[in-house]
Scaffold this motif. Structure first.
Motif, PDB file in Angstrom:
ATOM      1  N   ASP A  73      45.092  44.361  30.484  1.00 53.56           N
ATOM      2  CA  ASP A  73      44.273  45.568  30.359  1.00 53.56           C
ATOM      3  C   ASP A  73      43.136  45.423  29.370  1.00 53.56           C
ATOM      4  N   ASN A  74      43.202  44.458  28.470  1.00 51.96           N
ATOM      5  CA  ASN A  74      42.156  44.281  27.465  1.00 51.96           C
ATOM      6  C   ASN A  74      41.489  42.914  27.529  1.00 51.96           C
ATOM      7  N   TRP A 109      38.246  41.884  35.402  1.00 47.19           N
ATOM      8  CA  TRP A 109      37.699  42.613  34.263  1.00 47.19           C
ATOM      9  C   TRP A 109      38.804  43.371  33.552  1.00 47.19           C
ATOM     10  N   PRO A 110      38.624  43.698  32.267  1.00 49.34           N
ATOM     11  CA  PRO A 110      39.598  44.556  31.577  1.00 49.34           C
ATOM     12  C   PRO A 110      39.721  45.897  32.298  1.00 49.34           C
ATOM     13  N   GLY A 111      40.895  46.500  32.237  1.00 49.99           N
ATOM     14  CA  GLY A 111      41.143  47.755  32.938  1.00 49.99           C
ATOM     15  C   GLY A 111      40.201  48.872  32.542  1.00 49.99           C
ATOM     16  N   TRP A 112      39.743  48.904  31.324  1.00 49.51           N
ATOM     17  CA  TRP A 112      38.898  49.979  30.826  1.00 49.51           C
ATOM     18  C   TRP A 112      37.419  49.769  31.125  1.00 49.51           C
ATOM     19  N   PHE A 113      37.033  48.566  31.575  1.00 51.21           N
ATOM     20  CA  PHE A 113      35.621  48.229  31.739  1.00 51.21           C
ATOM     21  C   PHE A 113      35.150  48.608  33.143  1.00 51.21           C
ATOM     22  N   ARG A 114      34.032  49.296  33.215  1.00 49.80           N
ATOM     23  CA  ARG A 114      33.450  49.634  34.505  1.00 49.80           C
ATOM     24  C   ARG A 114      32.516  48.497  34.917  1.00 49.80           C
TER      25      ARG A 114
END
Length: 195
Positions: free
Chosen positions: A144-145, A182-187
């Motif tokens: 996720d990161n 990509w990291p889970g939080w990145f659009r």
């Protein structure tokens, strides 16, 4: 760095260097890796272990299973399992290199050797992909990161436009895996089609 060099036979000099600098833990680890390497070569020569297939990714998996990363980190893992040597009887790459030299010097090619290399390369590439997936799975707690990129530096020509890999551009060298997560939080930005 010296500890990893020892895995290919430089163990004693590194061991002594670590002891002189007071790095007893590093010296012991270096000594253990050196012993393991000699044992692996011995088992390979007995035909009980294929050292051409396992080129270090097992050790990477072991190290990752014992590691915990609490701070941001950059990690580059070079999986060599899809690289020569391919044939268990050619641990020093002598046959592989002589076939490539014969091709470069236009002296003809031993088709049986090329076919054996082609078969083994497929097995090695498949094993490398399996290991890459296992390593990503081992690192999944960081998914996720983390920006993960899985790719290759080159392919291998085995009669399909040449032999080996060198300073020439052929599909067999250029078409390599490329996977990005990509990291889970990145659009992820979208590229515009400008045609």
């Amino acid at each position: 760095m010296c500890g990893f060099v020892s895995m290919v036979g430089m163990g004693f000099g590194c061991f002594v260097g670590f002891i002189r600098r007071g790095g007893f833990g590093d010296a012991l680890l270096d000594f253990m890796y050196s012993l393991r390497n000699y044992f692996d070569v011995f088992m390979h020569r007995l035909g009980l272990f294929d050292l051409t297939m396992e080129k270090g990714s097992g050790l990477i998996k072991e190290l990752l299973s014992r590691s915990r990363f609490n701070e941001p980190f950059f990690m580059l893992i070079n999986i060599m399992e899809a690289h020569s040597p391919y044939l268990p009887s050619d641990l020093g790459d002598d046959l592989y290199n002589s076939v490539i030299a014969d091709w470069i010097l236009n002296r003809g090619v031993d088709v049986d050797v090329v076919n054996a290399l082609r078969l083994r390369y497929g097995l090695h590439a498949g094993f490398a992909v399996e290991r890459a997936i296992e390593i990503v799975h081992d690192l999944s707690r960081y998914l996720d990161n983390t920006l993960f990129i899985v790719t290759s530096d080159h392919g291998e020509l085995l009669g399909d436009g040449g032999l080996g890999h060198g300073y020439f551009l052929r599909n067999g060298l250029l078409r390599v895996p490329f996977w990005v997560r990509w990291p889970g939080w990145f659009r992820v930005p979208r590229q515009l089609d400008r045609s």
